[in-house]
Design an enzyme around this catalytic site. Structure first.
Site, short mmCIF file in Angstrom:
data_model
loop_
_atom_site.label_atom_id
_atom_site.label_comp_id
_atom_site.label_asym_id
_atom_site.label_seq_id
_atom_site.Cartn_x
_atom_site.Cartn_y
_atom_site.Cartn_z
CG ASP A 49 -7.65 5.86 22.63
OD1 ASP A 49 -8.13 4.75 22.96
OD2 ASP A 49 -6.46 5.99 22.27
CG HIS A 54 -4.89 2.74 23.69
ND1 HIS A 54 -4.95 3.67 22.67
CD2 HIS A 54 -3.88 1.88 23.37
CE1 HIS A 54 -4.01 3.40 21.78
NE2 HIS A 54 -3.36 2.32 22.17
CB SER A 57 -0.32 0.34 22.65
OG SER A 57 -1.59 0.17 22.04
#
Length: 327
Positions: A227, A230, A28
């Site tokens: 967070d 990320h 991601s």
């Protein structure tokens, strides 16, 4: 008319469809690398600096570990007979390093030795090695901030309590595994883990690591992570800076300023002066008009027709000879 082999050749040798590729393959962190929700977009910056030189392909897959990525690899990379993969940047580990049997969906954990084996099989896979001149870059697993990770998990996962799904110390072992693999395989490593910790003031020896709940809160490290896992815009900016520095060290000829534009510049006079005909793409610089398609031949001549002026077909196929007269 002079023979073609006697003519100076321009470096504009590919159509846009032939695009040389810079592939970003990861989880991601790379999937989100084109996001406009952060202050600096890594993927967009890379695509911008290589515009008309390399096509940047985002092959980031949220949640993937290296086992899933290895199974998907051949479906993600361009076939060697259709595109030329100049760069392959591989960035995994954030999910592999998640602790086993922790709350929040299917288990993503991959044991350390299996993680290394999966990466080793990635770089030796035929879908990679078929690209003979590919430049491979391994990126270390980035650091995490346990406080931010826990806070984010508590907002999303019911009844997680104080369970840490990712820890600074475990993530560090996966980063080291990538360093070791790069050294073993002689593949350049972009050490984002070490760089971010260094910017956060770490000396690479002191325990506990920045980001650990056992260590004081580190505002610099936290500024790199939205967070705890990320990247923020600042984090992506560090990744971009380190990537450009690595390419400059390892492959200076591949730096953006040292690569030719695909298709000639609008003001590159030798390519445009003379009759430039819209080609149908069926030949190499044949100059055939696109009959029946409503696209006329056109003339960009400025009133003079000298022997040996530049010639460009509509799709710019084949090569651009610095000198070719259109009769």
């Amino acid at each position: 008319m002079a023979n073609r082999q006697d003519q100076p050749r321009q470096q504009h040798t590919y159509t846009l469809a032939d695009g040389d590729r810079f592939v970003l393959f990861g989880d991601s962190i790379l999937q989100q690398s084109f996001s406009q929700n952060v202050t600096f977009s890594f993927g967009a910056a890379l695509a911008d600096v290589y515009a008309r030189k390399l096509d940047v392909s985002n092959r980031g897959f949220s949640g993937y570990n290296t086992l899933q990525a290895l199974r998907a690899l051949s479906l993600c990379l361009p076939e060697a007979n259709k595109a030329n993969m100049q760069f392959l940047l591989i960035m995994f580990g954030a999910n592999d390093a998640r602790h086993p049997n922790t709350p929040g969906g299917p288990d993503q954990h991959v044991p350390l030795e299996q993680f290394k084996s999966n990466l080793r099989h990635m770089v030796s896979n035929p879908s990679v090695t078929d690209h003979k001149d590919v430049r491979i870059i391994l990126v270390t697993t980035p650091p995490v901030d346990e406080r931010k990770c826990l806070s984010s998990d508590q907002e999303r996962i019911p009844n997680i309590g104080q369970t840490l799904r990712r820890t600074a110390s475990t993530t560090a072992t996966y980063a080291q595994a990538i360093r070791d693999l790069g050294s073993e395989l002689h593949i350049p490593v972009l050490d984002i883990h070490r760089t971010m910790l260094a910017l956060a003031g770490h000396d690479h020896t002191t325990e506990p690591l920045p980001g650990s709940i056992e260590a004081p809160t580190n505002p610099t490290l936290q500024s790199f992570l939205t967070d705890g896992l990320h990247f923020s815009g600042e984090g992506y900016k560090v990744l971009y800076t380190e990537l450009m520095q690595l390419i400059g060290r390892e492959w200076p000829d591949a730096m953006p300023n040292n690569r030719p534009l695909r298709l000639p510049a609008w003001d590159f006079h030798p390519a445009w002066k003379g009759n430039a005909r819209v080609g149908n793409g069926s030949g190499s610089g044949s100059g055939n008009s696109q009959e029946g398609m409503g696209i006329p031949e056109y003339d960009m001549d400025d009133g003079e027709r000298d022997d040996g002026e530049g010639y460009v077909s509509g799709r710019f196929e084949g090569f651009l000879s610095g000198v070719k007269r259109v009769s």
